[in-house]
Design a protein around this motif. Structure first.
Motif, PDB file in Angstrom:
ATOM      1  N   CYS A 276       0.853  -1.188   0.000  1.00 37.01           N
ATOM      2  CA  CYS A 276       0.000   0.000   0.000  1.00 37.01           C
ATOM      3  C   CYS A 276       0.888   1.237   0.000  1.00 37.01           C
ATOM      4  O   CYS A 276       1.717   1.427   0.890  1.00 37.01           O
ATOM      5  CB  CYS A 276      -0.901   0.019   1.244  1.00 37.01           C
ATOM      6  SG  CYS A 276      -1.771   1.596   1.421  1.00 37.01           S
TER       7      CYS A 276
ATOM      8  N   CYS B 176      -0.023   3.448   3.524  1.00 40.18           N
ATOM      9  CA  CYS B 176       0.344   3.037   4.882  1.00 40.18           C
ATOM     10  C   CYS B 176       1.472   2.009   4.908  1.00 40.18           C
ATOM     11  O   CYS B 176       2.023   1.701   5.957  1.00 40.18           O
ATOM     12  CB  CYS B 176      -0.875   2.492   5.631  1.00 40.18           C
ATOM     13  SG  CYS B 176      -1.395   0.865   5.045  1.00 40.18           S
TER      14      CYS B 176
ATOM     15  N   CYS C  75      -6.406  -1.501   0.044  1.00 37.61           N
ATOM     16  CA  CYS C  75      -5.530  -1.836   1.161  1.00 37.61           C
ATOM     17  C   CYS C  75      -6.351  -2.491   2.275  1.00 37.61           C
ATOM     18  O   CYS C  75      -7.355  -1.933   2.732  1.00 37.61           O
ATOM     19  CB  CYS C  75      -4.833  -0.588   1.687  1.00 37.61           C
ATOM     20  SG  CYS C  75      -3.826  -0.927   3.142  1.00 37.61           S
TER      21      CYS C  75
END
Ligand SMILES: [Zn+2]
Length: 380
Positions: free
Chosen positions: A323, A326, A343
């Protein structure tokens, strides 16, 4: 300062009489090479002045070479001996089996009145029409230095291959202002994502279609086991190569030109064909041409260097699963069928084709900032 050298290919169009002269010159030049090579082998004398004095009259009378060509023959043989001695440390006689002719630019070959190239042959200088299609920028530009050309005769066509050398600034990662992640794939030949957040695609559909077409023709020809089918197969292979090379030329040119000098381009390091083929599903493998990946890479690298930009390669693992927001990395983040990335940790959603480019861009920013913190602002 660094230097890069590439080969500019000039096609020349000699008439029949001129063709015959070129072929005769090539033969005389090669005979001269072998003659000088023998003399040097027996005498162990690598002094250019001695050899010129001794061999010059023979090269001119017996082989019919002009003075410039005679000098070039001696130089060429000496450089072969020197190369061999650096690597083998001994006296090995280089033999020149294939006919060749090397032409010192502006002496043995030169542009003539803009429309022709004047070429030195054993009998006289000939003037031939030419085309430099695709290589125009390297001629009549003081930035580029032309080296010793080679006469190439291939499938009845005549070419001069001219090495072109250019001084370039050493690329400087520290000065990179813009970072562009370039993801290579099938559905989109390239997907780019830059540090300003701009994403763009080069659609690969028409390319995939054309490649499939080539595959079909090849399969049909492979079934026939005739000499003519084999000939056609080879011709088609060459044609496909040229076409793909053109496509890559356009893509790399477009990429390098749409960003300022000093841009940092980030590619996946796909050394080893396995990585390249692992990127596509099995049924698509036949359309995958890892040659084309590497060709694109090569073209991008030298075009970037000419412009003062940089190309780096980074570890390709997880670039499609991680992702970009994050950092959560999981296979399940990506739905390949729906071409969607969600995600599993933070819920970030995106078209899955962008993810590779985004992650590459991020890796590039990390590398630039690791050298000088804060070099590249913004990003993913
Ligand atoms: Zn996330």
């Amino acid at each position: 300062m660094g230097q890069i050298t590439l080969t500019a290919k000039i096609q020349i169009y000699p008439d029949d009489e001129q063709k015959e002269l070129l072929i005769r010159t090539r033969k005389a030049y090669t005979d001269g090479l072998n003659f000088v090579s023998d003399i040097v082998y027996n005498s162990h004398n690598l002094c250019e002045n001695d050899l010129s004095r001794e061999l010059y009259p023979t090269l001119r009378e017996r082989f019919g070479l002009k003075s410039q060509q005679s000098q070039s023959v001696i130089k060429r043989v000496l450089s072969s001996y020197k190369t061999i001695q650096t690597h083998e440390h001994g006296w090995i006689r280089p033999s020149f089996k294939k006919d060749q002719y090397e032409l010192v630019w502006d002496r043995d070959a030169a542009f003539y009145k803009g429309r022709l190239i004047s070429v030195n042959t054993v009998r006289k200088r000939i003037k031939v029409p030419y085309s430099v299609k695709g290589y125009e920028q390297y001629f009549n530009n003081p930035k580029y230095k032309l080296g010793t050309a080679k006469l190439i005769i291939k499938h009845g066509k005549y070419y001069l291959h001219v090495p072109v050398t250019c001084n370039v600034e050493e690329p400087d990662l520290v000065k990179a202002q813009t970072v562009v992640g370039i993801d290579r794939g099938l559905r989109f030949i390239v997907t780019t994502y830059d540090s300003d957040g701009k994403c763009s695609f080069v659609n690969g559909r028409s390319i995939t279609q054309k490649r499939r077409q080539y595959v079909r023709i090849r399969k049909r020809l492979q079934k026939k086991h005739t000499a003519s089918a084999r000939r056609r197969l080879r011709a088609i292979g060459n044609k496909e190569h040229r076409w793909m090379s053109d496509v890559n030329h356009c893509i790399s040119k477009g990429l390098v030109e749409s960003y300022p000098a000093g841009t940092l381009f980030v590619l996946e390091d796909l050394s080893g064909i396995q990585e390249a083929t692992a990127k596509v599903k099995r049924k698509n493998r036949y359309t995958m041409c890892s040659w084309s990946y590497f060709d694109l890479e090569q073209k991008l690298i030298y075009k970037a260097r000419l412009k003062g930009s940089i190309v780096i390669k980074v570890d390709p693992h997880y670039t499609s699963q991680r992702c970009p927001i994050c950092g959560y990395t999981d296979k399940g983040n990506r739905d390949k069928k729906k071409h969607i990335f969600i995600c599993q940790s933070c819920g970030y959603r995106s078209n899955d084709d962008r993810i590779g480019g985004m992650n590459l861009c991020r890796l590039g920013i990390e590398q630039a900032n690791a050298l000088v913190p804060g070099t590249v602002a913004g990003g993913v």
